[in-house]
Scaffold this active site. Structure first.
Site, PDB file in Angstrom:
ATOM      1  N   SER A 158       0.809  -1.226   0.000  1.00  0.00           N
ATOM      2  CA  SER A 158       0.000   0.000   0.000  1.00  0.00           C
ATOM      3  C   SER A 158       0.837   1.269   0.000  1.00  0.00           C
ATOM      4  O   SER A 158       0.373   2.308  -0.450  1.00  0.00           O
ATOM      5  CB  SER A 158      -0.924   0.029   1.217  1.00  0.00           C
ATOM      6  OG  SER A 158      -1.910  -0.944   1.094  1.00  0.00           O
ATOM      7  N   ASP A 177      -9.065  -3.891   2.497  1.00  0.00           N
ATOM      8  CA  ASP A 177      -7.783  -4.602   2.502  1.00  0.00           C
ATOM      9  C   ASP A 177      -7.661  -5.550   3.698  1.00  0.00           C
ATOM     10  O   ASP A 177      -7.164  -6.664   3.563  1.00  0.00           O
ATOM     11  CB  ASP A 177      -6.676  -3.551   2.549  1.00  0.00           C
ATOM     12  CG  ASP A 177      -5.289  -4.156   2.579  1.00  0.00           C
ATOM     13  OD1 ASP A 177      -4.949  -4.876   1.628  1.00  0.00           O
ATOM     14  OD2 ASP A 177      -4.546  -3.911   3.550  1.00  0.00           O
TER      15      ASP A 177
HETATM   16 ZN   LIG Z   1      -2.772  -4.793   2.326  1.00  0.00          ZN
END
Ligand SMILES: [Zn+2]
Length: 483
Positions: A115, A293
């Site tokens: 990320s 996520d």
């Molecule tokens: Zn992640």
């Protein structure tokens, strides 16, 4: 049909070509010459293309013949690749490609981003290594779209459901070699300025522990510098519009949408942020649906769909906002895909999301309630929203017996034992849900598939078709007058 290419037809086909190629750097479509006054960049962390597809079926009304379209279906315009800089990816010493690197092969790209690298790509338009916040491989800091917006007189803000110093928001504001240096990143939020001004006028999310510390109290520093500080959602409506704001509503991240009192907390934060930021010169707002996520990392379909529901409500609100404010651009994309979720598993040709539509708490919350004896086996059924079998009840009993034994053998403290039991129950509940819904997973990490891109409002045509993630930043810079 056969066309003769007359000059007028040529002109038509040329203009069609120009329009369809308007994402490339050297063509400027007529619409994009008018620059949007407000830009809202929404990052859905981990939301590969499978999540909006799954959400469509999760969200479907079973009483109508066709599947209803979602806000994502309505706003889809393109896709983006997400690969990081070529040094990134996991390189072990035993890895053959590490040997290849040593023998002079320059390119060593494993294509899967984290990320931090992808948020830096979206924020600053550069490829960097996994873990980097706002800097390149040579550790050089790069200007971000949020910083640029501030430098041209716009107000700026972030609204997220993770801690506000987490990789995605951090990449728009901070500069650090490692995403995990949360305290240093929080310091950056106060210390790094654009033309002597704080970078963000509005900061909403979690992360109190990084701002109120023994070695430094950034909350007090922000308040002394004129910021309003709030730590309760109920205070959002009491904010003074003429003052910047720091709002931290959790020690680290906000609760999962499924467990939060406000199941649409991202929408609430986004609405407040916009209200605070609106002004004559326009604003730049970064919104992050941070926890899709985390649902993916946990291979927890119910968690992920709860987060998608909040994001969907946020996008519905933003779509309406653009209708009222046509000089606004909203762009939504993901930084990468997480979990390798598949809709349908084990050759069944079925996916049954209705099993998770009545869930009353997140699977992890149900597991922890079970581990602390706050609910009975019968109540599990109530919270899950579907009955569990006798075999599954037996499974829970076996887990408890095994864990009790392990706790005494390993001399676990009561807290350790409770944590371990929660973890085992959580795994079992997720397994039950995956079996009922036929959801599949390939990894607890990220995958390298392209992500969808959505846009609405002034300049949205810039984002049509395929693009690489760094081009999203390039386009936003351009739309804010930086060539
Ligand atoms: Zn992640």
């Amino acid at each position: 049909m056969n066309f003769k290419l007359t000059p007028s037809l040529l002109a038509i086909s040329f203009s069609v070509l120009t329009l369809s190629a308007c994402g490339s750097k050297d063509t400027v479509s007529p619409q994009s010459q008018v620059k949007p006054k407000n830009i809202i960049m929404v990052v859905a962390d981990g939301m590969g293309p499978v999540y909006p597809s799954a959400f469509r079926y999760y969200h479907d009304n079973p009483n109508t013949p066709l599947v209803e379209r979602t806000i994502f279906d309505k706003l889809l315009v393109g896709s983006a690749s997400t690969y990081p800089a070529s040094e990134s990816g996991y390189i072990s010493t035993s890895d053959a490609s590490a040997a290849a690197l040593a023998s002079g092969v320059k390119k060593n790209n494993f294509f899967v981003t984290d990320s931090a690298a992808s948020a830096t790509a979206l924020a600053a338009g550069i490829k960097t290594y996994n873990g980097a916040i706002g800097i390149d491989q040579q550790k050089k800091a790069h200007l971000t779209v949020l910083e640029w917006a501030k430098s041209i007189g716009k107000t700026t803000g972030i609204a997220v459901t993770s801690q506000i110093v987490h990789a995605t928001p951090a990449s728009y504001i901070a500069k650090n070699e490692k995403r995990g240096n949360y305290n240093a990143i929080a310091d950056n939020y106060y210390d790094l300025k654009v033309d002597g001004k704080f970078k963000a006028d509005v900061m909403l999310g979690g992360g109190t522990k990084y701002f109120i510390r023994d070695d430094r109290n950034l909350k007090d520093e922000f308040v002394a510098a004129g910021y309003q500080y709030i730590d309760q959602f109920s205070q959002l409506s009491t904010l003074d519009k003429n003052q910047p704001v720091l709002g931290l509503f959790a020690d680290v991240a906000l609760p999962a949408a499924l467990d939060d009192e406000d199941k649409y907390r991202l929408k609430t934060l986004t609405q407040t942020a916009i209200k605070q930021l609106e002004n004559d010169k326009g604003f730049f707002l970064l919104v992050e649906a941070s926890q899709i996520d985390w649902g993916g990392h946990s291979n927890d379909i119910a968690y992920a769909m709860g987060e998608m529901d909040d994001l969907s409500a946020t996008m519905e609100f933003l779509d309406d906002y653009v209708k009222q404010h046509p000089d606004t651009l909203v762009v939504l994309t993901a930084d990468h895909n997480t979990g390798g979720l598949s809709i349908g598993s084990k050759n069944t040709y079925q996916w049954k999301p209705h099993f998770i539509q009545l869930l009353k708490k997140s699977p992890e919350k149900i597991a922890s309630l079970l581990a602390t004896n706050k609910i009975t086996d019968q109540q599990i059924t109530e919270l899950l929203g579907f009955p569990i079998t006798d075999d599954e009840v037996l499974q829970f009993n076996v887990i408890k017996l095994e864990q009790t034994l392990a706790a005494s053998q390993q001399k676990q403290t009561p807290i350790e034992a409770e944590k371990a039991l929660t973890k085992q129950y959580y795994k079992a509940i997720k397994n039950i849900i995956d079996l009922r819904t036929h959801s599949g997973w390939t990894t607890g990490g990220h995958t390298g598939i392209d992500v969808p891109v959505y846009a609405v409002g002034q300049g949205k045509e810039e984002f049509y078709g395929y693009q690489d993630n760094i081009e999203i930043a390039d386009k936003l810079f351009k739309l804010m007058g930086r060539e």
